[in-house]
Design a protein around this motif. Structure first.
Motif, mmCIF file in Angstrom:
data_model
loop_
_atom_site.group_PDB
_atom_site.id
_atom_site.type_symbol
_atom_site.label_atom_id
_atom_site.label_comp_id
_atom_site.label_asym_id
_atom_site.label_seq_id
_atom_site.Cartn_x
_atom_site.Cartn_y
_atom_site.Cartn_z
ATOM 1 N N ASP A 119 19.886 -17.801 -27.675
ATOM 2 C CA ASP A 119 19.488 -18.280 -26.394
ATOM 3 C C ASP A 119 18.813 -19.505 -26.655
ATOM 4 O O ASP A 119 17.787 -19.655 -27.171
ATOM 5 N N PRO A 120 19.462 -20.636 -26.294
ATOM 6 C CA PRO A 120 18.926 -22.068 -26.517
ATOM 7 C C PRO A 120 17.543 -22.304 -26.033
ATOM 8 O O PRO A 120 16.784 -23.247 -26.453
ATOM 9 N N ILE A 121 17.172 -21.401 -24.826
ATOM 10 C CA ILE A 121 15.934 -21.756 -24.114
ATOM 11 C C ILE A 121 14.718 -21.202 -24.998
ATOM 12 O O ILE A 121 13.841 -22.189 -25.370
ATOM 13 N N SER A 122 14.876 -19.943 -25.374
ATOM 14 C CA SER A 122 13.922 -19.396 -26.056
ATOM 15 C C SER A 122 14.166 -19.663 -27.403
ATOM 16 O O SER A 122 13.214 -19.498 -28.466
ATOM 17 N N GLN A 123 15.333 -20.093 -27.888
ATOM 18 C CA GLN A 123 15.568 -20.430 -29.322
ATOM 19 C C GLN A 123 15.564 -19.017 -30.239
ATOM 20 O O GLN A 123 15.013 -18.982 -31.313
ATOM 21 N N LEU A 124 15.996 -17.701 -29.426
ATOM 22 C CA LEU A 124 15.954 -16.575 -30.151
ATOM 23 C C LEU A 124 17.356 -15.927 -30.024
ATOM 24 O O LEU A 124 17.975 -15.934 -29.049
ATOM 25 N N CYS A 125 17.666 -15.110 -30.944
ATOM 26 C CA CYS A 125 18.945 -14.220 -30.848
ATOM 27 C C CYS A 125 18.741 -13.117 -29.986
ATOM 28 O O CYS A 125 17.644 -12.979 -29.521
ATOM 29 N N TYR B 25 11.201 -9.583 -28.115
ATOM 30 C CA TYR B 25 9.941 -10.350 -27.533
ATOM 31 C C TYR B 25 9.844 -9.998 -26.192
ATOM 32 O O TYR B 25 8.622 -9.885 -25.568
ATOM 33 N N LEU B 26 10.796 -9.622 -25.343
ATOM 34 C CA LEU B 26 10.486 -9.176 -23.929
ATOM 35 C C LEU B 26 9.877 -7.749 -23.949
ATOM 36 O O LEU B 26 9.290 -7.915 -22.806
ATOM 37 N N CYS C 33 18.041 -19.000 -34.675
ATOM 38 C CA CYS C 33 17.060 -18.073 -34.193
ATOM 39 C C CYS C 33 15.667 -18.542 -34.773
ATOM 40 O O CYS C 33 15.690 -18.409 -36.137
ATOM 41 N N SER C 34 14.708 -18.789 -34.195
ATOM 42 C CA SER C 34 13.419 -19.529 -34.857
ATOM 43 C C SER C 34 12.630 -18.163 -35.244
ATOM 44 O O SER C 34 11.692 -18.404 -36.201
ATOM 45 N N CYS C 35 13.325 -17.004 -35.342
ATOM 46 C CA CYS C 35 12.649 -15.813 -35.808
ATOM 47 C C CYS C 35 13.217 -15.388 -37.024
ATOM 48 O O CYS C 35 12.349 -15.127 -38.001
ATOM 49 N N CYS C 36 14.475 -15.036 -36.975
ATOM 50 C CA CYS C 36 15.244 -14.473 -37.951
ATOM 51 C C CYS C 36 16.287 -15.380 -38.675
ATOM 52 O O CYS C 36 16.773 -15.092 -39.643
ATOM 53 N N GLY C 37 16.372 -16.408 -38.001
ATOM 54 C CA GLY C 37 17.421 -17.398 -38.584
ATOM 55 C C GLY C 37 18.686 -17.150 -38.127
ATOM 56 O O GLY C 37 19.963 -17.946 -38.523
ATOM 57 N N ALA C 38 19.346 -16.275 -37.294
ATOM 58 C CA ALA C 38 20.699 -16.086 -36.906
ATOM 59 C C ALA C 38 21.147 -17.171 -36.198
ATOM 60 O O ALA C 38 20.286 -17.911 -35.415
ATOM 61 N N SER C 39 22.428 -17.310 -36.125
ATOM 62 C CA SER C 39 23.062 -18.567 -35.588
ATOM 63 C C SER C 39 24.083 -18.114 -34.458
ATOM 64 O O SER C 39 24.900 -18.831 -33.864
ATOM 65 N N TYR D 33 19.931 -31.594 -26.213
ATOM 66 C CA TYR D 33 18.802 -30.762 -26.686
ATOM 67 C C TYR D 33 19.245 -29.422 -26.995
ATOM 68 O O TYR D 33 18.893 -28.702 -27.858
ATOM 69 N N ILE D 34 20.118 -28.964 -26.191
ATOM 70 C CA ILE D 34 20.715 -27.634 -26.041
ATOM 71 C C ILE D 34 21.578 -27.449 -27.648
ATOM 72 O O ILE D 34 21.390 -26.562 -28.306
ATOM 73 N N GLU D 35 22.391 -28.620 -27.653
ATOM 74 C CA GLU D 35 23.069 -28.241 -28.942
ATOM 75 C C GLU D 35 22.067 -28.399 -30.380
ATOM 76 O O GLU D 35 22.426 -27.477 -31.264
ATOM 77 N N ASP D 36 21.112 -29.062 -30.321
ATOM 78 C CA ASP D 36 20.235 -28.965 -31.586
ATOM 79 C C ASP D 36 19.604 -27.888 -31.597
ATOM 80 O O ASP D 36 19.367 -27.276 -32.875
ATOM 81 N N ARG D 37 19.136 -27.233 -30.556
ATOM 82 C CA ARG D 37 18.601 -25.902 -30.520
ATOM 83 C C ARG D 37 19.584 -24.747 -31.052
ATOM 84 O O ARG D 37 18.965 -23.766 -31.817
ATOM 85 N N LEU D 38 20.703 -24.906 -30.725
ATOM 86 C CA LEU D 38 21.715 -23.829 -31.244
ATOM 87 C C LEU D 38 21.649 -24.021 -32.689
ATOM 88 O O LEU D 38 22.274 -22.990 -33.387
#
Length: 210
Positions: A30-36, A43-44, A20-26, A11-16
């Motif tokens: 952060d695999p939990i929030s799926q944000l760079c 976001y915080l 990034c779900s926002c800007c697409g950066a790889s 699951y974590i590998e797939d999200r990585l």
């Protein structure tokens, strides 16, 4: 390795791999929030990785005028203050109650008054509704409107007043608490809705038809 651990790793590998779900950066993801790192930091602080919280400079002025022209706060203030004193708590076991204790009880402004009062709650929450009604930019996917309303009822907006430190307190703790979006979503439910702020705002809007 058990099945749960294996599934979790996949699951974590797939999200990585998705970036990034926002800007697409790889990178720095952060695999939990799926944000760079940069998007998660935004976001915080803003309740959205893509839309900054508004300054509300104009809206705060409009809200103050609306309050002066439409209602008396005294009776409602007594009820709210009584509720807040029972809700706020100096212990650190509940982050929202602790933040309310800091802002409504412990930390004072230059006049020796708590940095958050019922008037501030109403003015800031009303300003957010005015901003939304005027089609201000809001990240509805992240429920940023609820975040903004929750933030408006428990923290000073954009540090609009200087804070006088009458008693030593941990400034880093206050900053940490204010970088927790879930806390402000909780404040939306517990304070904006639960303490009757929403009803008071609706009354002002009906009176002024704004």
């Amino acid at each position: 390795m058990n099945n749960f651990t294996t599934e979790r790793r996949h699951y974590i590998e797939d999200r990585l791999k998705s970036g990034c779900s926002c800007c697409g950066a790889s990178v720095n993801l952060d695999p939990i929030s799926q944000l760079c790192f940069n998007c998660k930091s935004k976001y915080l602080s803003h309740g959205s990785p893509s839309v900054s919280k508004p300054t509300l400079e104009i809206e705060l002025d409009l809200a103050l005028i609306a309050i002066r022209n439409s209602c008396h706060l005294k009776d409602a203030e007594v009820i709210f203050d009584r509720w807040m004193l029972s809700f706020a708590n100096p212990t650190k076991t509940d982050a929202l109650r602790r933040l309310c204790w800091l802002h409504f009880v412990e930390i004072k402004n230059t006049e020796g008054v708590p940095v958050m009062t019922f008037k501030d709650v109403i003015q800031q929450a009303l300003a957010v509704t005015i901003y939304e009604r005027n089609e201000g930019k809001i990240d509805h996917k992240r429920k940023q409107y609820h975040y903004l309303l929750g933030r408006s009822v428990c923290t000073v907006w954009n540090k609009q007043r200087r804070i006088k430190q009458l008693e030593p307190y941990d400034k880093s703790e206050r900053r940490y608490l204010q970088r927790r979006p879930r806390l402000f979503h909780q404040a939306f439910n517990d304070i904006f809705l639960g303490a009757g702020v929403a009803k008071f705002i609706a009354r002002i809007n009906r009176t002024l038809k704004i």
